[in-house]
Design a protein around this motif. Sequence first.
Motif, PDB file in Angstrom:
ATOM      1  N   LEU A  97      50.789  45.412  24.815  1.00  0.00           N
ATOM      2  CA  LEU A  97      51.320  43.909  25.322  1.00  0.00           C
ATOM      3  C   LEU A  97      51.756  42.868  24.009  1.00  0.00           C
ATOM      4  N   ARG A  98      52.859  42.947  23.806  1.00  0.00           N
ATOM      5  CA  ARG A  98      53.455  42.135  22.801  1.00  0.00           C
ATOM      6  C   ARG A  98      53.466  40.524  23.592  1.00  0.00           C
ATOM      7  N   PRO A  99      52.953  39.455  23.191  1.00  0.00           N
ATOM      8  CA  PRO A  99      53.113  38.441  23.829  1.00  0.00           C
ATOM      9  C   PRO A  99      54.240  37.377  23.791  1.00  0.00           C
ATOM     10  N   HIS A 100      54.688  36.597  24.324  1.00  0.00           N
ATOM     11  CA  HIS A 100      55.665  35.623  24.292  1.00  0.00           C
ATOM     12  C   HIS A 100      54.462  34.285  24.125  1.00  0.00           C
ATOM     13  N   LEU A 101      54.595  33.839  23.519  1.00  0.00           N
ATOM     14  CA  LEU A 101      53.176  32.667  23.683  1.00  0.00           C
ATOM     15  C   LEU A 101      53.968  31.399  24.100  1.00  0.00           C
ATOM     16  N   LEU A 102      53.113  30.532  25.481  1.00  0.00           N
ATOM     17  CA  LEU A 102      53.505  29.450  25.690  1.00  0.00           C
ATOM     18  C   LEU A 102      51.287  28.790  26.029  1.00  0.00           C
ATOM     19  N   VAL A 103      51.797  28.432  24.855  1.00  0.00           N
ATOM     20  CA  VAL A 103      49.966  28.012  24.622  1.00  0.00           C
ATOM     21  C   VAL A 103      49.952  26.541  23.510  1.00  0.00           C
ATOM     22  N   HIS A 104      48.992  26.198  23.914  1.00  0.00           N
ATOM     23  CA  HIS A 104      48.767  24.822  23.184  1.00  0.00           C
ATOM     24  C   HIS A 104      48.528  24.859  21.504  1.00  0.00           C
ATOM     25  N   ASP A 105      49.253  24.782  20.436  1.00  0.00           N
ATOM     26  CA  ASP A 105      49.243  24.777  19.464  1.00  0.00           C
ATOM     27  C   ASP A 105      47.396  25.708  18.252  1.00  0.00           C
ATOM     28  N   ASP A 106      46.877  24.809  19.516  1.00  0.00           N
ATOM     29  CA  ASP A 106      45.307  24.914  18.731  1.00  0.00           C
ATOM     30  C   ASP A 106      44.879  25.929  18.988  1.00  0.00           C
ATOM     31  N   LEU A 107      44.991  26.764  19.961  1.00  0.00           N
ATOM     32  CA  LEU A 107      44.721  28.344  20.855  1.00  0.00           C
ATOM     33  C   LEU A 107      45.013  29.133  19.462  1.00  0.00           C
TER      34      LEU A 107
END
Length: 269
Positions: A97-107
């Motif tokens: 799987l290749r993710p589109h990330l919606l996460v915290h910048d620091d992660l």
Amino acid sequence: TAMASCGWARAVRGLLLDVSGVLYDSGADGGVPIAGSAEAVRRIKASGLKLQLCTNETQATRENFVRKLRGLGFDVSVAEVTAPAPAACRLLRERGLRPHLLVHDDLLPEFAEVDKTNPNCVVLGDAAENFTYANLNEAFRVLIGMEKPVLISLGKGRYYKETDGLKLDVGAYMKALEYACDVQAEVVGKPSKSFFESALAELGVPPEQAIMIGDDIVSDVGGAQQCGMRALQVRTGKYRPSDENHPQVKPDAYVNNLAEAVDIILQHL
């Protein structure tokens, strides 16, 4: 009350500790330790009990998270932290799987090695200020454009406590995307069984010899009990008195804080 019937404290070899609300209350200022918790962690280690932090923390890499905890007086190492991002990376690799990330910048550094070109899934973490309409809508468009949408959420908490009050957690945004895309998210992190099982594997203790201590009645207590562990609810962090009447989840005991739990457990060693 906790002292009265402590059958739950017997035959323990390892402890899984939730972090936020058990060890410390997070906050923009770096957060504050909960009274007695750093000493309790020292006593656990001195007693020879095994210790693993089982956290849904997704606002920092494990390295930075541990650096912060050490700064607050907690003697812990990266190897003692089970967190959702590394577990998610394993899952992404295993399934191509290749993710589109919606996460915290620091992660983001946790996902440095993962292929993110031409995404075929969305990974959602506790993005905090990054949960803008534009960012949620972008994640929505990626999902809705897929024939079989894959949404992976790093936890499903409703809210957590910071020093300045309660904060919406990733679960609320997970539900929004589930609803909009008519998709069921896959949760990596508490309360998922596989996440608790990997924490136990890292702890090296079978479930019946481990106790989970947390402030979240559903994710910490309920999740651990479904894995065959005993679980204690602390009256710190986001605990609210209404938790004690939860229709589904009954902790093995309530304790005022981690220090009290450790007192009781060490008396039974």
